[in-house]
Design a protein around this motif. Sequence first.
Motif, PDB file in Angstrom:
ATOM      1  N   UNK A  31       0.834  -1.203   0.000  1.00 19.30           N
ATOM      2  CA  UNK A  31       0.000   0.000   0.000  1.00 19.30           C
ATOM      3  C   UNK A  31       0.874   1.261   0.000  1.00 19.30           C
ATOM      4  N   UNK A  32       0.567   2.170  -0.915  1.00 21.67           N
ATOM      5  CA  UNK A  32       1.242   3.466  -0.997  1.00 21.67           C
ATOM      6  C   UNK A  32       0.222   4.572  -0.792  1.00 21.67           C
ATOM      7  N   UNK A  33       0.639   5.621  -0.072  1.00 23.87           N
ATOM      8  CA  UNK A  33      -0.289   6.731   0.168  1.00 23.87           C
ATOM      9  C   UNK A  33       0.506   7.965   0.578  1.00 23.87           C
ATOM     10  N   UNK A  34       0.106   9.127   0.064  1.00 23.86           N
ATOM     11  CA  UNK A  34       0.647  10.411   0.505  1.00 23.86           C
ATOM     12  C   UNK A  34      -0.513  11.271   0.965  1.00 23.86           C
ATOM     13  N   UNK A  35      -0.401  11.822   2.155  1.00 22.83           N
ATOM     14  CA  UNK A  35      -1.474  12.650   2.701  1.00 22.83           C
ATOM     15  C   UNK A  35      -0.895  13.998   3.115  1.00 22.83           C
ATOM     16  N   UNK A  36      -1.515  15.063   2.634  1.00 23.28           N
ATOM     17  CA  UNK A  36      -1.075  16.410   3.011  1.00 23.28           C
ATOM     18  C   UNK A  36      -1.519  16.739   4.427  1.00 23.28           C
ATOM     19  N   UNK A  37      -0.777  17.613   5.063  1.00 24.37           N
ATOM     20  CA  UNK A  37      -1.140  18.087   6.403  1.00 24.37           C
ATOM     21  C   UNK A  37      -2.520  18.748   6.366  1.00 24.37           C
ATOM     22  N   UNK A  38      -3.356  18.410   7.334  1.00 27.82           N
ATOM     23  CA  UNK A  38      -4.668  19.033   7.425  1.00 27.82           C
ATOM     24  C   UNK A  38      -5.725  18.393   6.533  1.00 27.82           C
ATOM     25  N   UNK A  39      -5.347  17.343   5.794  1.00 32.55           N
ATOM     26  CA  UNK A  39      -6.313  16.698   4.894  1.00 32.55           C
ATOM     27  C   UNK A  39      -7.354  15.910   5.686  1.00 32.55           C
ATOM     28  N   UNK A  40      -8.502  15.710   5.047  1.00 32.79           N
ATOM     29  CA  UNK A  40      -9.520  14.790   5.575  1.00 32.79           C
ATOM     30  C   UNK A  40      -9.600  13.635   4.584  1.00 32.79           C
ATOM     31  N   UNK A  41      -9.128  12.486   5.014  1.00 28.87           N
ATOM     32  CA  UNK A  41      -9.029  11.313   4.151  1.00 28.87           C
ATOM     33  C   UNK A  41     -10.045  10.278   4.594  1.00 28.87           C
TER      34      UNK A  41
END
Length: 238
Positions: A31-41
């Motif tokens: 599994x690969x994932x990039x999440x920005x700060x403050x995101x709602x995922x």
Amino acid sequence: MAKQQDPFLTLRSVTKTFIDHGEQRVVLDGVNLDVERGAFVTILGSSGSGKTTLLHIVGGIDTPDSGDVLIDGSDLTGLSDTDRTRFRRRHVGMVFQLFNLIPTLTVQENILLPAELEGTVDARLRRHAEVLLDRVGLSDRSETYPERLSGGEQQRIAIVRALAHEPLFVLADEPTGNLDAENSARVLSLLLQLTREAGRTLLMATHDHDIARQATLVCRLQGGELTTHSAAHALETR
Ligand SMILES: Nc1ncnc2c1ncn2[C@@H]1O[C@H](COP(=O)(O)OP(=O)(O)O)[C@@H](O)[C@H]1O
Ligand SMILES: [Mg+2]
């Protein structure tokens, strides 16, 4: 140190296999994932698709078999069990489907428990907890025990517990899965408001497409693979 432009959370080739009755079950298969700060995922996926496993790995409750889990510049997979537990207590807020309040503790004691375990309760934290309790509309219930509260009220308390120690990010595992429509809407709206205004990143496992509609990033787990979509695209193809 994390550079400003680095994603807040990165998963790289994360794998997890469970052995169940002697049979291997690959739950996360690179599994690969990039999440920005403050995101709602939001993480969508049928029951058993690995949503809880993924959240537990991100929150340092469980460890992957291989791969990297980078949070705000720290690699969780490089930490000892003790340091991972410390990381989790200090920096992660968790909200569960079944609320998970401790029945023998009052509302206030439940809320302060994560900080108590870390020895970080002080006047500022108590004040912050009071403000949050007021924000969820339950400031008159601080001496009450959880069994006296409705499901919706218990989940509002659990939200305060997840946020009182000012975590770096919040993980919510089907937080509205046990609530009726009215309470779901209220719990969701509080969780979004309180995390958003503090700029905290929120990852939420859910079955609910109306919730996913409000996310900045929608992920789907299926067959061990995670795919990401903008909210609009994920819902067009449901
Ligand atoms: N500790 C464990 N031991 C063995 N199997 C597990 C364990 N935790 C989860 N599983 C299995 O992994 C799969 C994914 O579980 P889970 O992450 O809870 O899925 P979801 O939250 O999407 O319903 C399921 O088949 C579950 O039975
Ligand atoms: Mg689950």
